[in-house]
Design a protein around this motif. Structure first.
Motif, PDB file in Angstrom:
ATOM      1  N   ALA A  58      -3.949 -14.104  -1.157  1.00  0.00           N
ATOM      2  CA  ALA A  58      -2.794 -13.687  -0.349  1.00  0.00           C
ATOM      3  C   ALA A  58      -2.537 -14.671   0.785  1.00  0.00           C
ATOM      4  O   ALA A  58      -1.393 -15.066   1.036  1.00  0.00           O
ATOM      5  CB  ALA A  58      -3.016 -12.282   0.194  1.00  0.00           C
ATOM      6  N   LEU A  59      -3.602 -15.095   1.446  1.00  0.00           N
ATOM      7  CA  LEU A  59      -3.453 -15.988   2.597  1.00  0.00           C
ATOM      8  C   LEU A  59      -3.051 -17.407   2.207  1.00  0.00           C
ATOM      9  O   LEU A  59      -2.579 -18.170   3.054  1.00  0.00           O
ATOM     10  CB  LEU A  59      -4.741 -15.998   3.420  1.00  0.00           C
ATOM     11  N   LEU A 102       4.129  -7.378  -2.279  1.00  0.00           N
ATOM     12  CA  LEU A 102       3.471  -6.199  -1.729  1.00  0.00           C
ATOM     13  C   LEU A 102       1.966  -6.231  -1.976  1.00  0.00           C
ATOM     14  O   LEU A 102       1.187  -5.773  -1.133  1.00  0.00           O
ATOM     15  CB  LEU A 102       4.075  -4.928  -2.314  1.00  0.00           C
ATOM     16  N   THR A 103       1.559  -6.778  -3.109  1.00  0.00           N
ATOM     17  CA  THR A 103       0.129  -6.904  -3.395  1.00  0.00           C
ATOM     18  C   THR A 103      -0.540  -7.785  -2.342  1.00  0.00           C
ATOM     19  O   THR A 103      -1.603  -7.443  -1.807  1.00  0.00           O
ATOM     20  CB  THR A 103      -0.095  -7.471  -4.806  1.00  0.00           C
ATOM     21  N   ILE A 108      -3.715  -8.247   2.892  1.00  0.00           N
ATOM     22  CA  ILE A 108      -3.754  -8.698   4.288  1.00  0.00           C
ATOM     23  C   ILE A 108      -3.908  -7.526   5.250  1.00  0.00           C
ATOM     24  O   ILE A 108      -4.658  -7.604   6.226  1.00  0.00           O
ATOM     25  CB  ILE A 108      -2.491  -9.527   4.616  1.00  0.00           C
ATOM     26  N   LEU A 109      -3.220  -6.417   4.981  1.00  0.00           N
ATOM     27  CA  LEU A 109      -3.240  -5.275   5.900  1.00  0.00           C
ATOM     28  C   LEU A 109      -4.197  -4.158   5.468  1.00  0.00           C
ATOM     29  O   LEU A 109      -4.215  -3.088   6.083  1.00  0.00           O
ATOM     30  CB  LEU A 109      -1.816  -4.715   6.058  1.00  0.00           C
ATOM     31  N   SER A 110      -4.954  -4.386   4.419  1.00  0.00           N
ATOM     32  CA  SER A 110      -5.939  -3.413   3.920  1.00  0.00           C
ATOM     33  C   SER A 110      -5.314  -2.082   3.504  1.00  0.00           C
ATOM     34  O   SER A 110      -5.809  -1.009   3.838  1.00  0.00           O
ATOM     35  CB  SER A 110      -7.031  -3.159   4.970  1.00  0.00           C
ATOM     36  N   ILE A 111      -4.193  -2.175   2.780  1.00  0.00           N
ATOM     37  CA  ILE A 111      -3.558  -0.971   2.234  1.00  0.00           C
ATOM     38  C   ILE A 111      -3.210  -1.212   0.770  1.00  0.00           C
ATOM     39  O   ILE A 111      -3.050  -2.349   0.332  1.00  0.00           O
ATOM     40  CB  ILE A 111      -2.316  -0.536   3.035  1.00  0.00           C
ATOM     41  N   THR A 127      -6.240   6.294   9.217  1.00  0.00           N
ATOM     42  CA  THR A 127      -6.554   5.783  10.549  1.00  0.00           C
ATOM     43  C   THR A 127      -7.025   4.328  10.550  1.00  0.00           C
ATOM     44  O   THR A 127      -6.544   3.516  11.347  1.00  0.00           O
ATOM     45  CB  THR A 127      -7.626   6.677  11.209  1.00  0.00           C
ATOM     46  N   LYS A 128      -7.967   3.976   9.687  1.00  0.00           N
ATOM     47  CA  LYS A 128      -8.514   2.610   9.708  1.00  0.00           C
ATOM     48  C   LYS A 128      -7.447   1.557   9.391  1.00  0.00           C
ATOM     49  O   LYS A 128      -7.302   0.592  10.149  1.00  0.00           O
ATOM     50  CB  LYS A 128      -9.697   2.491   8.755  1.00  0.00           C
TER      51      LYS A 128
END
Length: 183
Positions: A58-59, A102-103, A108-111, A127-128
């Motif tokens: 992703a990065l 979106l993947t 990147i955002l941990s979702i 929450t996390k």
């Protein structure tokens, strides 16, 4: 990328002094017939072989400034009622196409990416991930989305508990909704 490439071709046609007005109109009309091919993936994803399977992948393609800008345009920071006495923070980006985008954002955002019938989304109320999202976007946004984000993020760290927290978040949600109406 597909649409930008068409735009560049249109600009080249319009600025070509060797073409007549009729030739320009014909070429531009032809450009308008080009449609995004089914399953199209931008060449921007070539460095990761058109597949994102890790944060590192992703990065390689998605920079922080790009993701900040994309989120300002497409992202949603909101407060959602989970019950009559509970409001929680939510974040979502939805796209009909470009699941690969979106993947990458999900890594990147941990979702996680959620597939719906007609669209894909990265969404969370956990929450996390919300705390990761707040840290990621801290001091990065400009414009009205920046104000929306700051109100949303500040309310996440409110020390209020129980009924006081619910009232605080309820009022915050009303404030955020007023911002959206004015825009």
């Amino acid at each position: 990328w597909f649409n930008f490439h068409l735009f560049k071709q249109a600009a080249a046609i319009l600025t070509n002094p060797d073409l007549s007005k009729e030739q320009k109109n014909l070429l531009l009309t032809e450009l308008k017939t080009f449609k995004l091919p089914t399953g199209y993936i931008s060449p921007a994803w070539h460095p990761v072989n058109y597949s994102v399977t890790s944060l590192e992948d992703a990065l390689k393609v998605v920079s922080k400034p790009w993701l900040v800008g994309f989120t300002e345009a497409e992202g949603s920071f909101y407060l959602v009622s989970k019950s009559k006495t509970r409001i929680t923070h939510g974040f979502e980006i939805t796209q009909k196409l470009d699941k690969i985008v979106l993947t990458a954002i999900g890594f990147i955002l941990s979702i996680k990416v959620v597939e719906k019938k007609t669209y894909n989304t990265v969404v969370t109320t956990a929450t996390k991930p919300i705390s990761i999202i707040i840290e990621y976007f801290k001091d990065t946004m400009k414009g009205i989305k920046s104000l929306e984000f700051r109100i949303w993020a500040r309310s996440f760290y409110s020390q209020a508990k129980g009924p006081e927290r619910y009232q605080y978040l309820y009022k915050t949600r009303q404030q955020m909704n007023k911002l959206k109406i004015k825009v």
